[in-house]
Design an enzyme around this catalytic site. Sequence first.
Site, PDB file in Angstrom:
ATOM      1  N   PHE A 243       4.880  -5.994  -3.538  1.00 25.61           N
ATOM      2  CA  PHE A 243       4.418  -6.457  -2.245  1.00 25.61           C
ATOM      3  C   PHE A 243       4.956  -5.611  -1.372  1.00 25.61           C
ATOM      4  O   PHE A 243       3.594  -5.411  -0.036  1.00 25.61           O
ATOM      5  CB  PHE A 243       5.581  -7.874  -1.720  1.00 25.61           C
ATOM      6  N   LYS A 244       5.227  -4.764  -1.471  1.00 26.03           N
ATOM      7  CA  LYS A 244       4.624  -3.292  -0.612  1.00 26.03           C
ATOM      8  C   LYS A 244       3.315  -2.576  -0.174  1.00 26.03           C
ATOM      9  O   LYS A 244       2.822  -2.548   1.096  1.00 26.03           O
ATOM     10  CB  LYS A 244       6.001  -2.690  -0.639  1.00 26.03           C
TER      11      LYS A 244
END
Length: 494
Positions: free
Chosen positions: A111-112
């Site tokens: 998700f980063k």
Amino acid sequence: MKTFYHSTRGKDDLVTSKQAIRAGLAPDGGLYVSDRLGEDRLDPRDLADRSFHDSARWVLGRLLGDYSTEEIDECVRAAYAGNFDTPAVVPLSRLGQGWLLELHHGPTCAFKDIALQILPHLMLKARSGDEEDVMIVTATSGDTGKAALAGFAGVAGCGVTVFYPEGKVSDIQHLQMATQAGSNVAVCGIEGTFDDAQGQVKRIFADAQLARRLAERNVRLSSANSINIGRLAPQVSYYLDAYAQLLRAGAIAAGDEVDFCVPTGNFGDVLAGYFAKRMGLPVGRLIVASNSNKVLTDFIGTGIYDRRREFVKTISPSMDILVSSNLERLLYYLADGDCEQVARLMSDLEEKGCYRLPQALHERLRESFDAGFASDEETRSTIRRSWEDEHVLIDPHTAVARCVQERIAGGGHQRVCLSTANPYKFSADVLEALGKDPQGGDGFACMDRLQELTGVGAPSQLSFLRDAPILHDSLCAKGEMTHFVERACARAFK
């Protein structure tokens, strides 16, 4: 209209959002916040027709007010137009009685990427006309490191230095960092935990002598951790997009509240949901899901934050954190902007290792947040059940969130579980959760066995690593991190 930021610990020095992004951390050690959060509120009825790109433009236009409309549009297109393996960027899918928000379709399968594919572009716009070089210094518990390296590799005028806890990330996470090419990147394992690395990075930012030495070389430091508002702001976008997808699916009507369950360690991912709520998104409960390092579960339940506890190495390593830096921003808003109170709490945490919220603040915290934790055994059971019952393969962090979400009673709202990483980043642990002995195999042997077992293909972003050369093998004690940063600056900015 410009959006001014100041430290959570004092309001004397106002900066623009561009200046806040360049600095990363405020000079007094606080985190940058804006008192305009929530002044511009969205209308949920407008979301159904918005794409992810549209939501990102809206969010960034409100949170980063000194970027022009044209600058934001250029950054959004550069970050999301072709860097994800699905046009949806963050697709929403069914999982049991709830929904799964898939945040792992970017170049590093975590998700980063949502924030770290756009942060370099925001940083370049912030540097426009400035000849000063910027070295990004970041601590990672597993995923931020590779996402920052991938985002900033080759970016003119920028370098990136990543520190990770040696032996406390998965094989694949380590390889993602160790094989990163680029003349402006540096990677180093440290002896200790993520909290050790993060604490030392904060001290590096506060080192006035280091800042002077680097300034003589025309270099300044910034951060890619979610302490940087330029990293946090883009994450708000996927909460809006999840709501838009639910509207289009007919699962909710405009104005209906939605609960979100978020696996988190450093608190940035779930804080983005709180920002979305402050900006008008109909968010019901924000459920904070932890592993056995359950400092956040205890904090939300009791109002006492106590990091004086044994560190537990788990199968969800990106959440193996005892000091949740982004919590400081939440405290600021809960305290209605009382910087002195925030500074006292942070001082207690630094000096005593704990602090207690006043009752009024704890009650305000409980108005929006629930919390729970899952042991490794419960996490494995959830992975196995998700596969056997629904044929959905999830990673250990997502499994922590699903386990906690199912344990906490719902209020009749639709519920979205954030899926933060591709399961193939943790092949050995997922394989074991499915009842198969990894037999001591490396990440790729386990990846191959997991593919054979499930028929679910590993993403190319990970499978190509098996032939990539190791380019970074540095290790250091946390006291040597400052010297490593200086050497990295010398290499990157010759």
